[in-house]
Write an enzyme that holds these catalytic residues in place. Structure first.
Site, PDB file in Angstrom:
ATOM      1  N   SER A 221     126.491 -11.019  19.430  1.00 52.14           N
ATOM      2  CA  SER A 221     126.851  -9.649  19.793  1.00 52.14           C
ATOM      3  C   SER A 221     128.023  -9.125  18.980  1.00 52.14           C
ATOM      4  O   SER A 221     128.512  -8.022  19.241  1.00 52.14           O
ATOM      5  CB  SER A 221     127.189  -9.577  21.292  1.00 52.14           C
ATOM      6  OG  SER A 221     126.079  -9.953  22.063  1.00 52.14           O
TER       7      SER A 221
ATOM      8  N   LYS B 123     122.298 -15.777  20.140  1.00 50.32           N
ATOM      9  CA  LYS B 123     122.441 -14.347  20.382  1.00 50.32           C
ATOM     10  C   LYS B 123     123.822 -13.976  19.891  1.00 50.32           C
ATOM     11  O   LYS B 123     124.819 -14.487  20.415  1.00 50.32           O
ATOM     12  CB  LYS B 123     122.327 -14.015  21.873  1.00 50.32           C
ATOM     13  CG  LYS B 123     122.607 -12.529  22.132  1.00 50.32           C
ATOM     14  CD  LYS B 123     122.807 -12.147  23.586  1.00 50.32           C
ATOM     15  CE  LYS B 123     123.143 -10.650  23.654  1.00 50.32           C
ATOM     16  NZ  LYS B 123     123.467 -10.183  25.001  1.00 50.32           N
TER      17      LYS B 123
ATOM     18  N   GLY C  67     122.500  -9.142  19.173  1.00 54.28           N
ATOM     19  CA  GLY C  67     122.973  -9.006  20.537  1.00 54.28           C
ATOM     20  C   GLY C  67     123.227  -7.578  20.969  1.00 54.28           C
ATOM     21  O   GLY C  67     123.706  -7.346  22.075  1.00 54.28           O
TER      22      GLY C  67
ATOM     23  N   SER D  22     126.118 -11.149  30.136  1.00 52.56           N
ATOM     24  CA  SER D  22     127.262 -10.264  30.370  1.00 52.56           C
ATOM     25  C   SER D  22     126.853  -9.037  31.170  1.00 52.56           C
ATOM     26  O   SER D  22     127.587  -8.586  32.049  1.00 52.56           O
ATOM     27  CB  SER D  22     127.860  -9.829  29.026  1.00 52.56           C
ATOM     28  OG  SER D  22     128.293 -10.953  28.307  1.00 52.56           O
ATOM     29  N   ASN D  23     125.682  -8.483  30.880  1.00 51.30           N
ATOM     30  CA  ASN D  23     125.220  -7.318  31.633  1.00 51.30           C
ATOM     31  C   ASN D  23     124.809  -7.683  33.048  1.00 51.30           C
ATOM     32  O   ASN D  23     124.704  -6.814  33.910  1.00 51.30           O
ATOM     33  CB  ASN D  23     124.053  -6.645  30.904  1.00 51.30           C
ATOM     34  CG  ASN D  23     124.539  -5.907  29.674  1.00 51.30           C
ATOM     35  OD1 ASN D  23     125.233  -4.916  29.791  1.00 51.30           O
ATOM     36  ND2 ASN D  23     124.217  -6.433  28.501  1.00 51.30           N
TER      37      ASN D  23
END
Lengths: 298, 298, 298, 298
Positions: A170, A168, A193, A49-50
């Site tokens: 989040s 992961k 996450g 996402s980043n």
């Protein structure tokens, strides 16, 4: 913490740098990696996402993965974000990521037809991907972006697939993380996450963290992790509580634009995100600088 | 109904047919279009939600748009679904759709970084797309899939952009539709996004409907629309109430798999959706057949 | 519209007036009723959401119901809001309302233990209440306040109970209203719960509206209703679209404080709501006055 | 953990027993308390969510509080749940609770007019209550029942009021708990509202837990707490992970009916909840018994 997995430790999910024209800046990516490589990070997530994965077209996706593998030492893991809306495209990208040298693929649940994405449908999808992928799969639970929250039972069931090696998460629901830890395969890694709940996640048995904050504060993230691993929970908590607000700023509050701005403040290449994400407004930069200073990062 | 727009009337958002191997079946697409062309539909939406746009890669997207234009008569509108996560890719696809003969582009709001997708950010995105697109833009509000619900104020503001000509709203909030109708530009078309609320939408001034149900019941959808246009609201209501359950089955309840199954029952090519969507289970086919019969469609 | 019910027409859900000390102001209530009685309203809802039912203790509840019955002519319906969290208290209050002269009871679904309030559990509750109540029951769907949204199937099932005579639905889902209208008992009244969607609700067969707006604009609400009943949908739509914004202001946007402020602007007794609701801020009063003027109410 | 507060430790939020006729069973309440008094619990919450506070009328509320004070030793805290929809009624019940011997009042946010319950409005409410209450206030965050989630900033601000001494948070967001712990007054107690996340909450500095599970597994809850307080996080985690599923069963999954059923299995008085809550179905009793056995509680 589980010590039986090689999928733990601290990994930053790295942003994708864009130049002034908005094109992928491979040199900047390599320079950033060279900086991070100075810290004992377990590896990197590329195009999560980043990494603005959803903003890249196919040729750009190839280029970023190729470049990242050049910049990531062989003995550190490269995990490639490859979630796609269809099972067939997700499989295709798992294979491409493997060919490009990724050690594992981080797979989001498809979410466009979310009403149809029942736990049973998600199981079928993830199993098909894991069957066909040439590299191991990490599940990626990211309800804030997908609107889908993988439940503990689904994750526990999927942990029995030998090519699914971890999750992961989040979402930050530590009850769920604990339930997964208790009932999933021992070798299955539960990975926090977000740095906002790393210590509580480790307290219920997480193996590490894939943390946006580790892009700008790798030393603090590693110190928090090491303290908990060594049983010094007072120290771990002290760092944890100090990191919550700055972490929120570069994740759920202001997101990638703030993370990129903070990278610039730390001497890394940050640059602008791609539209519709907008660069962090000037007023928030001052507040961000203050948060970084309060947390001892600047 | 507004009669000042050419973006009204009844249009089916057509499914994309896949063959037994899961590949795009262009022949089937042409055969289906030939069937629908027998009805006085105003045009077609290609590669919307029912067209499984998110399941296609770029070459497939080209092929479907090219093929559809061949099958759609020049005097009927072809509206191409082109929503992408980044502004630059959305613009690129608007232009490609224009080159491939689309009359307008149907643009979803980007939704992955939904926390950042404030009304202001969405305005910037849609204006940038409308500025750069070679063809007119219809906004596409589809909260059930995107998790984002365009508010009336944003839509009214965007209606002042000369290249934004209307909205397909699938959310079903008729208060919002009414508010948009009252305050947007007169030429701006408000289009119902589901046959479940076509008549109430027309009652507050909608110009037509882009209706999944029109793929399998074009005659009924046209009759419902015509009755309302002619002021025969009793007749319009009678048809409306009869269509609600069957429409729910092929849209929000069971989705594309049910729509494709119903197309087969109606003698069209349906076929399977792409995974992770699964073909409609056998048990539900019986129930679907009953709903179609109850509604007078079979 | 269904003409087979006596539970239709236009009814205001009246606010409960409090004096400067915050106590129930029975005189003001009687004066307000005298004003409304000048319009051909079908009746009144007393102690609904706009009546701040939840802010009153038991003796106050008795007093308001008693007083309202004095002020409401015998030939107009008085519907008492009596939702309570437990089945036994709800029954007790239905009976008390009946003893105090209410013609029907408006019953909210219990919502505190909402996870347990499945459709089946709600059916058991409403049936128990309807069995024991001395007066007829109207279901009250108010998802914005309760977090519970009664589905069409539940309502249709409950319509077969002879002591359940209708539903006030404030959710605004006209597809649901249409489905209820099509499958519920003919005698069962579907009543719009907000003036924002009165005309579309009538278009799918609603019998009337219980409308906060009718407290401050009874003439306009009655005109909108009468136009639709007479088949003049153009006129109905014109009024409908003009009422949307002012209605939003006194309902979902600013709520009871705005409704009470608007009552004062109209020469009625408004007064302050009880805390934690706060009187409408001065700045919003100007905006409210403008909205009332734009709608032709002031 | 914070050791600077007297509002920590482990406290069960006790159910209210009803007899076969559905009336409050004061004898059963006293017998249950006598059993719990054998464990070194810090005190009790009376008439919280597990106490079915919303199901009692005013005289019953008096009776339960009076009876509980008789059964709770002077040196253990009695915390009374007193949330009401209006500020004035909440204040009245805080005072009554004080007169009946409660040591503190647990105050839910008003939630019926939830759109109006902004952080600012909630601050005004809680400050007014804290100003007027004769006993200290604990905030009660219970988003699953109220639909309102108090944010960290609001809680931190309220922590500066000298008569607000802590928060019971049942939401389970440990990031928020950590942020409150870091920025609230040191004397302000952060208390976990469910045994599912007690250990992670303690890891970020919580002072204790108000735990439904402590009604049926006081020994295990105390052991989990003591292990963490003593720094034995391995032991704390081991108990924590074992408790997650059984805790979910008696809280968020099946709620009060399951808690009461489990109490009977443990030799306490359980009885039926009040309608609309229904006794736990027989099939689930078997599953519950298995979960209790798996957790070492039976």
């Amino acid at each position: 913490m589980s010590t039986e997995t090689k999928w733990g430790g601290i990994l930053p999910p790295i942003p994708t740098p864009f130049d002034a024209a908005g094109d992928v800046a491979v040199d900047a990516l390599l320079r950033n990696l060279a900086h991070w490589n100075e810290f004992p990070l377990a590896g990197y997530v590329v195009l999560g996402s980043n990494g603005e994965s959803v903003h890249l077209n196919d040729p750009e996706t190839f280029r970023v993965l190729e470049t990242a593998r050049v910049g990531i030492p062989e003995d550190r893991r490269m995990i490639a974000g490859v979630g796609r809306a269809s099972t067939r495209e997700t499989i295709a990208w798992c294979r491409r990521a493997g060919e490009l040298g990724a050690d594992a693929a981080l797979v989001l649940p498809p979410s466009y037809y979310r009403k149809a994405m029942t736990p049973a449908a998600l199981q079928v999808h993830f199993r098909a991907v894991a069957d066909a992928s040439s590299i191991p799969i990490l599940l990626y639970n990211m309800p804030a972006c997908t609107g889908i929250d993988l439940n503990a039972e689904t994750v526990v069931d999927l942990s029995h697939h030998e090519n699914i090696v971890g999750i992961k998460d989040s979402g930050g629901d530590v009850v769920k993380l604990g339930e997964i830890r208790e009932y999933a395969e021992r070798r299955f890694a539960v990975v926090a996450g977000s740095a906002g709940f790393l210590v509580p996640a480790l307290a219920v048995g997480a193996a590490g963290g894939i943390l946006a904050l580790a892009n700008i504060a790798p030393a603090q993230c590693l110190a928090m992790y090491d303290a908990a691993v060594c049983g010094d929970w007072e120290e771990a908590r002290t760092i944890q509580l100090r990191m919550i607000r700055v972490n929120a700023a570069v994740t759920r509050e202001w997101g990638v634009p703030a993370l990129k701005a903070a990278m610039e403040m730390r001497g890394l290449f940050g640059g602008a995100p791609r539209a519709p994400l907008a660069p962090l407004p000037e007023a928030r930069r001052d507040e961000l600088r203050r948060l970084l200073a309060d947390a001892g990062i600047l």
